[in-house]
Design a protein around this motif. Structure first.
Motif, short mmCIF file in Angstrom:
data_model
loop_
_atom_site.label_atom_id
_atom_site.label_comp_id
_atom_site.label_asym_id
_atom_site.label_seq_id
_atom_site.Cartn_x
_atom_site.Cartn_y
_atom_site.Cartn_z
N MET A 32 0.83 -1.18 0.13
CA MET A 32 0.07 -0.05 0.06
C MET A 32 0.97 1.16 -0.05
N ALA A 33 1.97 1.03 0.67
CA ALA A 33 2.82 2.40 0.74
C ALA A 33 3.56 2.53 -0.57
N ILE A 34 3.94 1.34 -1.25
CA ILE A 34 4.49 1.62 -2.53
C ILE A 34 3.55 2.20 -3.55
N VAL A 35 2.18 1.62 -3.43
CA VAL A 35 1.19 2.22 -4.36
C VAL A 35 1.13 3.72 -4.33
N LEU A 36 0.72 4.02 -2.77
CA LEU A 36 0.48 5.70 -2.44
C LEU A 36 1.63 6.51 -2.96
N VAL A 37 2.89 6.05 -2.83
CA VAL A 37 3.92 6.64 -3.17
C VAL A 37 4.00 6.90 -4.77
N TYR A 38 3.83 5.82 -5.34
CA TYR A 38 3.71 5.82 -7.10
C TYR A 38 2.70 6.85 -7.43
N ARG A 39 1.44 6.63 -6.74
CA ARG A 39 0.35 7.66 -7.11
C ARG A 39 0.93 8.95 -6.87
N GLY A 40 1.47 9.20 -5.75
CA GLY A 40 1.75 10.68 -5.59
C GLY A 40 2.62 11.15 -6.43
N ILE A 41 3.69 10.40 -6.74
CA ILE A 41 4.54 11.02 -7.88
C ILE A 41 3.78 11.33 -9.21
N ASN A 42 3.04 10.50 -9.70
CA ASN A 42 2.16 10.53 -10.72
C ASN A 42 1.37 11.73 -10.86
N TRP A 43 0.62 11.76 -9.93
CA TRP A 43 -0.52 12.99 -9.75
C TRP A 43 0.14 14.37 -9.18
N VAL A 44 0.72 14.13 -8.31
CA VAL A 44 1.22 15.51 -7.56
C VAL A 44 2.57 15.90 -8.30
N GLY A 45 3.42 15.03 -8.52
CA GLY A 45 4.85 15.34 -9.00
C GLY A 45 4.53 15.80 -10.54
#
Length: 68
Positions: A32-45
């Protein structure tokens, strides 16, 4: 008209990635942490990067003069 994100399949990629990571032996909490970091980089980054490029183009372009 702006459609809600649920109409475009948001969450399906995250669920799939979480399932793949969990089935490959990664602990669910870590997955879950990996998925949230991945999505955070994709959307916010990428949004922040887009705003930086936009600001650079606005402030770096020569201004047009009226009547010249």
């Amino acid at each position: 008209m702006i459609r809600p994100a649920r109409d475009r399949g948001a969450g399906l990629a995250e669920a799939g990635l979480l399932g793949v990571l969990a089935s490959s032996g990664t602990a669910v909490g870590h997955a879950m942490a990996i998925v949230l970091v991945y999505r955070g980089i994709n959307w916010v980054g990428l949004a922040v990067l887009g705003w930086v490029v936009y600001a650079a183009q606005i402030h770096g372009s020569p201004q047009q003069r009226d009547g010249s």
